[in-house]
Scaffold this motif. Structure first.
Motif, PDB file in Angstrom:
ATOM      1  N   UNK A 172     -47.494  73.613  -9.363  1.00 53.22           N
ATOM      2  CA  UNK A 172     -48.449  72.626  -8.859  1.00 53.22           C
ATOM      3  C   UNK A 172     -49.081  73.156  -7.580  1.00 53.22           C
ATOM      4  N   UNK A 173     -50.374  72.985  -7.468  1.00 54.27           N
ATOM      5  CA  UNK A 173     -51.087  73.388  -6.263  1.00 54.27           C
ATOM      6  C   UNK A 173     -50.740  72.430  -5.120  1.00 54.27           C
ATOM      7  N   UNK A 174     -50.912  72.864  -3.878  1.00 51.36           N
ATOM      8  CA  UNK A 174     -50.570  72.010  -2.738  1.00 51.36           C
ATOM      9  C   UNK A 174     -51.316  70.677  -2.779  1.00 51.36           C
ATOM     10  N   UNK A 175     -50.607  69.632  -2.409  1.00 50.62           N
ATOM     11  CA  UNK A 175     -51.189  68.291  -2.328  1.00 50.62           C
ATOM     12  C   UNK A 175     -51.493  67.973  -0.877  1.00 50.62           C
ATOM     13  N   UNK A 176     -52.437  67.056  -0.679  1.00 53.59           N
ATOM     14  CA  UNK A 176     -52.665  66.477   0.649  1.00 53.59           C
ATOM     15  C   UNK A 176     -51.872  65.182   0.679  1.00 53.59           C
ATOM     16  N   UNK A 177     -51.117  64.970   1.738  1.00 52.66           N
ATOM     17  CA  UNK A 177     -50.273  63.776   1.811  1.00 52.66           C
ATOM     18  C   UNK A 177     -50.428  63.077   3.154  1.00 52.66           C
ATOM     19  N   UNK A 178     -50.166  61.787   3.167  1.00 49.69           N
ATOM     20  CA  UNK A 178     -50.012  61.045   4.422  1.00 49.69           C
ATOM     21  C   UNK A 178     -49.228  59.767   4.126  1.00 49.69           C
ATOM     22  N   UNK A 179     -48.435  59.369   5.095  1.00 48.82           N
ATOM     23  CA  UNK A 179     -47.677  58.128   4.968  1.00 48.82           C
ATOM     24  C   UNK A 179     -48.636  56.948   5.048  1.00 48.82           C
ATOM     25  N   UNK A 180     -48.374  55.936   4.251  1.00 44.68           N
ATOM     26  CA  UNK A 180     -49.203  54.728   4.291  1.00 44.68           C
ATOM     27  C   UNK A 180     -48.691  53.780   5.359  1.00 44.68           C
ATOM     28  N   UNK A 181     -49.618  53.085   5.996  1.00 41.73           N
ATOM     29  CA  UNK A 181     -49.222  52.095   6.994  1.00 41.73           C
ATOM     30  C   UNK A 181     -49.095  50.719   6.341  1.00 41.73           C
ATOM     31  N   UNK A 182     -48.624  49.749   7.101  1.00 47.27           N
ATOM     32  CA  UNK A 182     -48.379  48.412   6.560  1.00 47.27           C
ATOM     33  C   UNK A 182     -49.654  47.736   6.071  1.00 47.27           C
ATOM     34  N   UNK A 183     -50.790  48.009   6.725  1.00 53.47           N
ATOM     35  CA  UNK A 183     -52.060  47.418   6.268  1.00 53.47           C
ATOM     36  C   UNK A 183     -52.423  47.910   4.874  1.00 53.47           C
ATOM     37  N   UNK A 184     -52.194  49.203   4.619  1.00 53.90           N
ATOM     38  CA  UNK A 184     -52.453  49.748   3.284  1.00 53.90           C
ATOM     39  C   UNK A 184     -51.507  49.126   2.260  1.00 53.90           C
ATOM     40  N   UNK A 185     -50.235  49.091   2.591  1.00 52.05           N
ATOM     41  CA  UNK A 185     -49.225  48.568   1.661  1.00 52.05           C
ATOM     42  C   UNK A 185     -49.509  47.096   1.335  1.00 52.05           C
ATOM     43  N   UNK A 186     -50.068  46.367   2.296  1.00 50.81           N
ATOM     44  CA  UNK A 186     -50.381  44.948   2.081  1.00 50.81           C
ATOM     45  C   UNK A 186     -51.456  44.749   1.005  1.00 50.81           C
ATOM     46  N   UNK A 187     -52.239  45.780   0.698  1.00 48.33           N
ATOM     47  CA  UNK A 187     -53.288  45.681  -0.326  1.00 48.33           C
ATOM     48  C   UNK A 187     -52.723  45.730  -1.750  1.00 48.33           C
ATOM     49  N   UNK A 188     -51.477  46.153  -1.880  1.00 47.53           N
ATOM     50  CA  UNK A 188     -50.889  46.408  -3.202  1.00 47.53           C
ATOM     51  C   UNK A 188     -50.399  45.107  -3.828  1.00 47.53           C
ATOM     52  N   UNK A 189     -50.767  44.897  -5.072  1.00 46.51           N
ATOM     53  CA  UNK A 189     -50.384  43.717  -5.829  1.00 46.51           C
ATOM     54  C   UNK A 189     -48.921  43.824  -6.264  1.00 46.51           C
ATOM     55  N   UNK A 190     -48.352  42.680  -6.624  1.00 49.79           N
ATOM     56  CA  UNK A 190     -47.000  42.644  -7.164  1.00 49.79           C
ATOM     57  C   UNK A 190     -47.015  43.212  -8.579  1.00 49.79           C
ATOM     58  N   UNK A 191     -46.012  43.992  -8.904  1.00 54.20           N
ATOM     59  CA  UNK A 191     -45.925  44.554 -10.253  1.00 54.20           C
ATOM     60  C   UNK A 191     -45.140  43.613 -11.140  1.00 54.20           C
ATOM     61  N   UNK A 192     -45.547  43.545 -12.404  1.00 51.65           N
ATOM     62  CA  UNK A 192     -44.852  42.751 -13.403  1.00 51.65           C
ATOM     63  C   UNK A 192     -44.445  43.668 -14.548  1.00 51.65           C
ATOM     64  N   UNK A 193     -43.157  43.929 -14.709  1.00 53.61           N
ATOM     65  CA  UNK A 193     -42.021  43.421 -13.949  1.00 53.61           C
ATOM     66  C   UNK A 193     -41.894  44.153 -12.621  1.00 53.61           C
ATOM     67  N   UNK A 194     -41.229  43.513 -11.649  1.00 55.53           N
ATOM     68  CA  UNK A 194     -41.066  44.177 -10.352  1.00 55.53           C
ATOM     69  C   UNK A 194     -40.170  45.404 -10.472  1.00 55.53           C
ATOM     70  N   UNK A 195     -40.329  46.329  -9.518  1.00 51.81           N
ATOM     71  CA  UNK A 195     -39.454  47.497  -9.523  1.00 51.81           C
ATOM     72  C   UNK A 195     -38.064  47.051  -9.102  1.00 51.81           C
TER      73      UNK A 195
END
Length: 184
Positions: A97-120
């Motif tokens: 795999x070629x190198x990926x660009x990465x960064x940690x997500x902050x709480x504001x980003x995580x707050x945009x994520x919907x609930x999964x059905x079924x939850x993890x």
């Protein structure tokens, strides 16, 4: 025609019926469009569909190096040395795999994520964190395999971007689709 869909967990990337999973036909009632690339059944997020074979190839084929951006919920605690493996070529056995660009997500980003059905599954004794990962290849289960190789099993994977098309800019709720004027 280019269609953007926010694909839910458990939906298979095909229009024909499947005995175990819902299909794209359950969400996109548009004839003669096909996925430009795939998302695993257990992955969620942005899926582009088109009726143009050349456009489909430009989006899906790794030789065009179109960036694909994912948000991954990973098991463990962020460790700089382990995460650095993702930014280097990473031997996954059948390909490097070629190198990926990465960064940690902050709480504001995580707050945009919907609930999964079924939850993890949640384990109170095992921490987790969210990481943004951008790759250009998109081989089978590549992000999950990369994060596992670095020591971070992937609990949840959401594709949020393909080229310039971003799921959150489109404002698509889970299972929603719309025609997209922005080309990747």
């Amino acid at each position: 025609m280019l269609i953007a869909l926010n694909k839910p967990y458990g939906v298979i990337c095909q229009f024909s019926p499947h005995e175990k999973h819902r299909s794209l036909k359950d969400f996109v009632p548009v004839p003669n469009v096909y996925p430009a690339g795939r998302l695993d059944t257990d992955s969620e997020g942005l899926l582009l569909l088109t009726d143009d074979g050349q456009q489909q190839a430009r989006i899906a084929n790794p030789k065009f190096k179109l960036a694909k951006t994912y948000w991954a919920q990973l098991e463990g605690s962020p460790d700089a040395d382990k995460l650095a493996q993702l930014t280097q070529p990473l031997d996954l056995g059948d390909f490097v795999a070629q190198p990926a660009k990465i960064c940690l997500l902050n709480q504001d980003d995580v707050a945009k994520i919907w609930q999964r059905d079924p939850p993890i599954r949640e384990r109170k004794t095992v921490p987790d964190f969210w990481l943004q990962i951008q790759i250009h290849e998109g081989k089978n289960r590549q992000v999950r395999r990369m994060t596992a190789k670095a020591g971070f099993p992937c609990l949840r994977l959401i594709r949020v971007g393909i080229g310039r098309v971003n799921l959150f800019d489109l404002g698509l709720e889970l299972g929603e689709w719309r025609e997209c004027s922005q080309l990747p």
